[in-house]
Design a protein around this motif. Structure first.
Motif: not given
Length: 516
Positions: A294-323
């Motif tokens: 994720f980036s909170c400064n318009g793509g100038m820097d990217w931070m890596k975030l671990k969300f699972s301790n197991e291997k996951i195949i990500i299909v898609t990322l979904i935000a709530e309506p309206g973003f």
């Protein structure tokens, strides 16, 4: 019914389908549930082409065959503000066409017309939806029989801006992405970022080299531009001479498409908190995905975030309506094949709620113009500073100011029946009812760009009517090449088609035409 455009919210518009002379035809009816009344919407038009009714905002559309037995010369009918239907008029007499209604916003209709093969012309109407002028030609149409699409988008994050992919006319058949900041008045190649996704300096300058983005009218396209995030545009594409010349990567703009940054990601993303957070994952490297970025400064820097301790195949990322929220849902599956949903809250990884010092004022403008006015007004938005990694909050209300401008040449476009670029608009041959029994007609060479709010200035001068001879700009009988047509909807709004028929086997009418 489409509130607030219908005063009676219980009205239902639908087609009643009849078998007439071995052909199925339709009549458009309107039924009020509250009043228990049923009537024909416009009895003067007679039969229409079945399965062609579309209701969207201020407008109702349908197709009208030339005769009941001959459906190869369908014409587009338009009703504005629920008034009687009128024939849509285009600055071309060749009726080899299929229609894709793209947008019905700002009191205008943007429509793609498939005149030939795998290309379409984009037209924009006046307020009535009847008279159309060319916005851009040779836009590309991906071959998808189940969903008619065209490579053209309106950019809600940049008022008055369009983006399109156009086929080159130099014989190479290359796809070139262009952007317009004045509703199609002028088009420009897009300046690429200064560096590629690995940080290497690029020597890429328009027109020989530019940025090309991959997108279409598909609502599930991997492209982002929203009015909740002023200035922000995200898409996938490549720098070079044409689209597809190199592998695609993510490109981000925070000033409405004038300058860009390249990010080292090759597929999907989503946006949170009114555009302040961009979340992405490399879907193309499916093995061992336990991280998102994720980036909170318009793509100038990217931070890596671990969300699972197991291997996951990500299909898609979904935000709530309206973003606008800080929550993202990860949809994926374990290597065992079990599907999972993970919901992440980004509040804790940001620097708290934004304060007044974290905001600045941004004024969207045409970077190729000397004026700060856009569509006859100066808009200013309160936006978060890119370096402030705080959050706006879901209930954040962005302050916005508007000041109208005096009318200038940039606030006008060539009127129906004229072609060229302001101020050099020349007469073209079109269908003019005024010339049915006359030798000349009166009209203005220019018209105000739709949704333009300029006042005074040179307005009266530009809209003054002049006399033109009919023999130089009139054809009483448009000539057809005998190709089937079709009407499809590609609107980013809910369009409901209700049909009463003996047999209902297709949602849209199909034919050999690309858009049918």
């Amino acid at each position: 019914a489409v509130p607030p455009f219908d005063s009676d919210p219980t009205i239902v518009y639908y087609e009643a389908v009849y078998l007439f002379q071995t052909k199925y035809v339709a009549k458009i009816l309107e039924y009020s549930i509250a009043k228990n009344t049923l009537k024909e919407f416009d009895s003067t038009i007679g039969f229409t082409q079945r399965l062609s009714l579309i209701v969207s905002n201020n407008y109702i559309f349908c197709l009208k065959p030339k005769t009941v037995s001959n459906t190869t010369e369908d014409h587009l009918l338009v009703s504005y503000r629920r008034m009687k239907f009128a024939y849509a008029k285009f600055p071309i007499l060749n009726l080899h066409r299929g229609f894709l209604i793209r947008y019905t916003v700002d009191d205008e209709v943007i429509i793609a017309v498939n005149h030939d093969g795998n290309l379409a012309n984009m037209y924009v109407s006046d307020k009535s939806g009847i008279y159309y002028v060319l916005v851009i030609d040779r836009t590309t149409i991906p071959q998808d029989l189940s969903w008619p699409t065209v490579a053209f988008k309106r950019l809600p994050s940049m008022p008055g801006a369009y983006i399109a992919t156009q086929l080159s006319n130099d014989g190479t058949l290359r796809r070139i992405t262009k952007i317009s900041y004045n509703k199609g008045g002028t088009w420009h190649r897009i300046k690429s970022s200064n560096n590629n996704d690995s940080g290497k300096v690029l020597n890429c300058t328009p027109p020989s080299c530019s940025l090309h983005l991959k997108f279409s009218s598909d609502p599930f396209d991997k492209f982002y531009s929203s009015s909740s995030s002023p200035g922000l545009i995200i898409g996938f594409g490549n720098w070079g001479n044409y689209l597809g010349q190199r592998s695609l990567s993510m490109h981000i703009s925070y000033d409405g498409g004038y300058t860009w940054k390249t990010a080292p990601f090759g597929d999907g993303f989503t946006v949170l908190d009114h555009g302040s957070v961009i979340v992405t994952a490399n879907y193309d490297a499916l093995a061992s995905r336990t991280f998102i970025y994720f980036s909170c400064n318009g793509g100038m820097d990217w931070m890596k975030l671990k969300f699972s301790n197991e291997k996951i195949i990500i299909v898609t990322l979904i935000a709530e309506p309206g973003f606008t929220s800080l929550f993202v849902t990860i949809y994926g599956k374990r290597y065992s094949g079990e599907w999972i949903l993970a919901r992440l809250n980004f509040t804790g990884v940001l620097n708290g709620k934004c304060q007044s010092s974290d905001y600045e004022i941004w004024i969207p403008k045409d970077p190729y113009s000397y004026s700060n006015c856009t569509l006859g007004k100066v808009l200013s938005y309160q936006i978060r500073k890119p370096e402030s990694c705080c959050y706006n909050g879901q209930n954040f209300v962005r302050s916005k100011t508007l000041t109208t401008c005096p009318c200038s040449v940039e606030d006008f476009e060539c009127n129906y029946g004229f072609k060229g670029t302001i101020p050099n608009c020349s007469v073209v041959t079109v269908d003019r009812q005024e010339c049915d029994n006359g030798t000349y007609f009166y009209t203005s060479k220019y018209r105000k760009v739709p949704d333009n709010q300029c006042k005074n200035g040179i307005e009266s001068q530009m809209l003054a009517k002049q006399r033109y001879w009919c023999n130089s700009a009139f054809s009483p009988t448009p000539k057809s090449v005998g190709s089937n047509t079709g009407l499809a909807v590609g609107l980013p709004v809910l369009a409901v088609v209700l049909v009463i028929a003996v047999v209902l086997s297709y949602k849209y009418r199909r034919s050999k035409c690309t858009f049918a």
